[in-house]
Write a protein that holds these residues in place. Structure first.
Motif, PDB file in Angstrom:
ATOM      1  N   GLY A   3       2.757  49.436  38.636  1.00  0.00           N
ATOM      2  CA  GLY A   3       2.949  50.618  37.767  1.00  0.00           C
ATOM      3  C   GLY A   3       3.451  50.568  36.374  1.00  0.00           C
ATOM      4  N   ASN A   4       3.933  51.345  35.790  1.00  0.00           N
ATOM      5  CA  ASN A   4       4.479  51.085  34.522  1.00  0.00           C
ATOM      6  C   ASN A   4       5.660  50.124  34.428  1.00  0.00           C
ATOM      7  N   PRO A   5       5.430  49.012  33.593  1.00  0.00           N
ATOM      8  CA  PRO A   5       6.470  48.041  33.624  1.00  0.00           C
ATOM      9  C   PRO A   5       7.626  48.477  32.959  1.00  0.00           C
ATOM     10  N   GLN A   6       7.596  49.708  32.131  1.00  0.00           N
ATOM     11  CA  GLN A   6       8.901  50.167  31.521  1.00  0.00           C
ATOM     12  C   GLN A   6       9.821  51.055  32.373  1.00  0.00           C
ATOM     13  N   LEU A   7       9.385  51.336  33.637  1.00  0.00           N
ATOM     14  CA  LEU A   7      10.263  51.930  34.574  1.00  0.00           C
ATOM     15  C   LEU A   7      10.737  50.781  35.654  1.00  0.00           C
ATOM     16  N   GLU A  10      -1.139  44.554  39.372  1.00  0.00           N
ATOM     17  CA  GLU A  10      -0.728  45.551  38.403  1.00  0.00           C
ATOM     18  C   GLU A  10      -0.567  46.926  38.606  1.00  0.00           C
ATOM     19  N   LYS A  11      -1.571  47.524  39.136  1.00  0.00           N
ATOM     20  CA  LYS A  11      -1.722  48.879  39.791  1.00  0.00           C
ATOM     21  C   LYS A  11      -0.512  49.193  40.748  1.00  0.00           C
ATOM     22  N   GLU A  44      11.405  48.769  38.974  1.00  0.00           N
ATOM     23  CA  GLU A  44      10.758  48.443  40.117  1.00  0.00           C
ATOM     24  C   GLU A  44      11.426  49.129  41.146  1.00  0.00           C
TER      25      GLU A  44
END
Length: 378
Positions: free
Chosen positions: A25-29, A21-22, A31
């Motif tokens: 990062g932000n899943p809205q951005l 998960e770290k 990959e």
């Protein structure tokens, strides 16, 4: 390299999920892809290839992504994968004189035959944050691509060592013997001391850039060879790689690799037995890795002190000290193993410290108050 030992299976699995998960990062951005890392973080990829001792830009980029940009961890991942690969044929010596250069400079010879080629470099930038990079679309609109405008260079640009005169002022390569001694492979054979220069260069090529940079700096400040070093030549570009077919006296070109080469010139001590005025330090590493190649060349020069009849006094000149500690995978593992359980060891140390403190207190009691008083009066 030390690796994780036993632990609660469920806790370890949860730690791995948390790490994933770290890393994402932000899943809205969006990959970041391996291809983006390979193309846009090229210098990080090149360093991982060099210290992982495996030339594969895709795998190095994957390692950088998996390690969240931790380049030492990425080099460890790449080197671990490297051990699983088969070896099918040795490569003949690469001729860097046939390099298709992207960059080639000399700080010692202004009118270098073949010309100075600045190439892609940060040397002349102002080291100011470029905020236009925060707006990729606006930045891309102002980019002028130079690939199609590059001037054609000669197919072969001689190396500095092929150009300098033979008047014994500058060390040049010696004639090769009819039967070359076998080149050791430090990935299959343990280092032995004193090590051959070939083995030393292999260890330095995969050594940690920061460690070698610090040693190179120490040598320049007087804790190594004496005198100001000069960059005889730095070149970066693509060199062809060939293999010899088993059972056949035929060489086949299998591709090209990007390498950086540095030849450093420095004065030989007059008290030594070297017949030359200037001697060489040499560095060759995978990728666009100029700082590492320069540091490697400076440390190689320092490690030649014994060979050149110079006094060995400092860490940069100590072969065993340098080669035993420059490997970041090994050194990182030894430092990080301290995170593993050491409960029994620490309890043993506590017992020792307590026993020592008891002996100290008993010794003070044996002296008595008169001894203390006389000491205070003195």
């Amino acid at each position: 390299m030390y690796v994780a030992a036993k632990g609660g299976e469920k806790a370890i699995a949860n730690a791995h999920r948390f790490l994933a998960e770290k890393r994402r990062g932000n899943p809205q951005l969006p990959e970041m892809s391996v291809e983006q890392i390979r193309e846009q973080l090229g210098l990080a990829v090149d360093r991982v290839m060099a210290e992982g001792s495996l030339y594969d830009r895709n795998l190095a980029a994957l390692a950088v992504k998996q390690a969240q940009g931790d380049l030492v961890e990425a080099a460890f991942l790449l080197r671990a994968y490297r051990t699983t690969l088969p070896r099918f044929s040795p490569s003949p010596v690469v001729d860097t004189g046939s390099m298709r250069v992207l960059r080639r400079i000399s700080a010692a010879y202004k009118d270098l035959p073949g010309g100075q080629v600045l190439g892609p470099t940060y040397d002349y930038s102002h080291r100011l944050l470029d905020f236009s990079l925060m707006e990729p679309e606006a930045f891309a609109a102002n980019v002028v691509y130079l690939v199609d405008k590059m001037i054609a260079l000669p197919s072969r640009i001689p190396r500095l060592t092929e150009i300098v005169g033979s008047d014994d002022l500058v060390e040049t390569p010696q004639e090769e013997p009819d039967q070359d001694p076998p080149v050791p492979d430090i990935t299959e054979e343990p280092l032995e001391f004193p090590a051959s220069r070939s083995a030393r260069l292999q260890a330095l090529a995969r050594g940690d850039e920061g460690f070698l940079l610090g040693l190179a700096y120490s040598a320049q400040r007087g804790f190594g060879f004496q005198g100001h070093p000069f960059v005889g030549e730095i070149r970066m570009g693509y060199v062809p790689v060939e293999v010899e077919l088993p059972g056949e006296d035929v060489k086949v070109r299998i591709g090209s690799i990007l390498v950086t080469e540095c030849t450093m010139l420095s004065r030989a001590e007059e008290t030594g037995g070297c017949p030359f005025g200037f001697v060489q330090g040499y560095g060759l590493v995978f990728g666009a890795n100029e700082r590492k190649a320069m540091a490697m060349a400076l440390v190689d020069r320092a490690l030649r002190s014994r060979e050149l009849g110079e006094e060995v006094r400092y860490p940069a000149q100590d072969e065993e000290y340098v080669l035993r500690h420059c490997d970041n995978v090994e050194s990182s593992g030894f430092v990080q193993h301290l995170k593993l359980p050491h409960y029994v060891d620490f309890q043993a140390e506590l017992v020792h410290v307590r026993r020592r403190d008891v002996k100290k207190s008993q010794g003070a009691d044996d002296q008595g108050p008169s001894s203390v008083g006389s000491a205070g009066e003195g």
